[in-house]
Design a protein around this motif. Structure first.
Motif, PDB file in Angstrom:
ATOM      1  N   ASP A  24     -16.517   2.384   8.911  1.00  0.00           N
ATOM      2  CA  ASP A  24     -16.629   1.938  10.302  1.00  0.00           C
ATOM      3  C   ASP A  24     -16.934   0.450  10.425  1.00  0.00           C
ATOM      4  O   ASP A  24     -16.268  -0.253  11.180  1.00  0.00           O
ATOM      5  CB  ASP A  24     -17.653   2.777  11.070  1.00  0.00           C
ATOM      6  N   LYS A  25     -17.897  -0.070   9.682  1.00  0.00           N
ATOM      7  CA  LYS A  25     -18.230  -1.495   9.804  1.00  0.00           C
ATOM      8  C   LYS A  25     -17.139  -2.401   9.232  1.00  0.00           C
ATOM      9  O   LYS A  25     -16.779  -3.386   9.870  1.00  0.00           O
ATOM     10  CB  LYS A  25     -19.582  -1.790   9.179  1.00  0.00           C
ATOM     11  N   ALA A  80     -13.882   6.923  11.643  1.00  0.00           N
ATOM     12  CA  ALA A  80     -13.724   5.960  10.553  1.00  0.00           C
ATOM     13  C   ALA A  80     -14.545   6.329   9.322  1.00  0.00           C
ATOM     14  O   ALA A  80     -14.263   5.840   8.227  1.00  0.00           O
ATOM     15  CB  ALA A  80     -14.118   4.562  11.031  1.00  0.00           C
ATOM     16  N   GLY A  90     -16.123   6.810  17.263  1.00  0.00           N
ATOM     17  CA  GLY A  90     -15.523   5.825  16.365  1.00  0.00           C
ATOM     18  C   GLY A  90     -16.078   5.912  14.961  1.00  0.00           C
ATOM     19  O   GLY A  90     -15.343   5.839  13.975  1.00  0.00           O
ATOM     20  N   ILE A  91     -17.388   6.102  14.860  1.00  0.00           N
ATOM     21  CA  ILE A  91     -18.027   6.223  13.549  1.00  0.00           C
ATOM     22  C   ILE A  91     -17.546   7.483  12.841  1.00  0.00           C
ATOM     23  O   ILE A  91     -17.251   7.464  11.640  1.00  0.00           O
ATOM     24  CB  ILE A  91     -19.568   6.203  13.695  1.00  0.00           C
TER      25      ILE A  91
END
Length: 121
Positions: free
Chosen positions: A63-64, A59, A55-56
């Motif tokens: 990501d956050k 994105a 996922g990181i």
């Protein structure tokens, strides 16, 4: 506007208000963490390492912010669903929103420097 839409908007408004107040408390009181960031931290802790890394990587540096956006969108969608459910069964609508708020509260209590008493009140 149909009554179903009005109920959804009412639930959306209730979810928006509760999230706004909780975020305001999180921003002004050291012992009360942000519920959105707390839930995000729990999600990151619970996701298996390989999935989190994927996922990181997908994105990148967003990501956050994407995780926070997803948490807010899900909260608002649950609020709309709770409003609609309230039209069918008031207890069901309240139970749905209370359940999600409980998850956010438990996530916040697990944060470092959080005061359980301050989070609950």
């Amino acid at each position: 506007m149909s009554s179903r839409n009005r109920l959804s908007l009412s639930g959306l408004a209730a979810a928006s208000l509760t999230l706004s107040v909780a975020e305001l408390l999180g921003a002004t009181a050291r012992s009360v963490p942000s519920p959105t960031l707390s839930v995000g931290a729990q999600v990151i802790r619970l996701i298996p390492g390989r999935a989190a890394r994927a996922g990181i990587e997908a994105a990148g540096t967003a990501d956050k912010p994407l995780l926070i956006l997803a948490i807010v969108v899900v909260w608002l969608a649950i609020g709309a669903a709770a409003g609609r459910q309230y039209g069918r069964s008031p207890r069901g609508g309240v139970a749905l929103l209370t359940g999600v708020a409980t998850i956010a509260t438990l996530s916040a209590i697990n944060e470092p420097n959080a005061s359980a008493l301050a989070v609950v009140f």
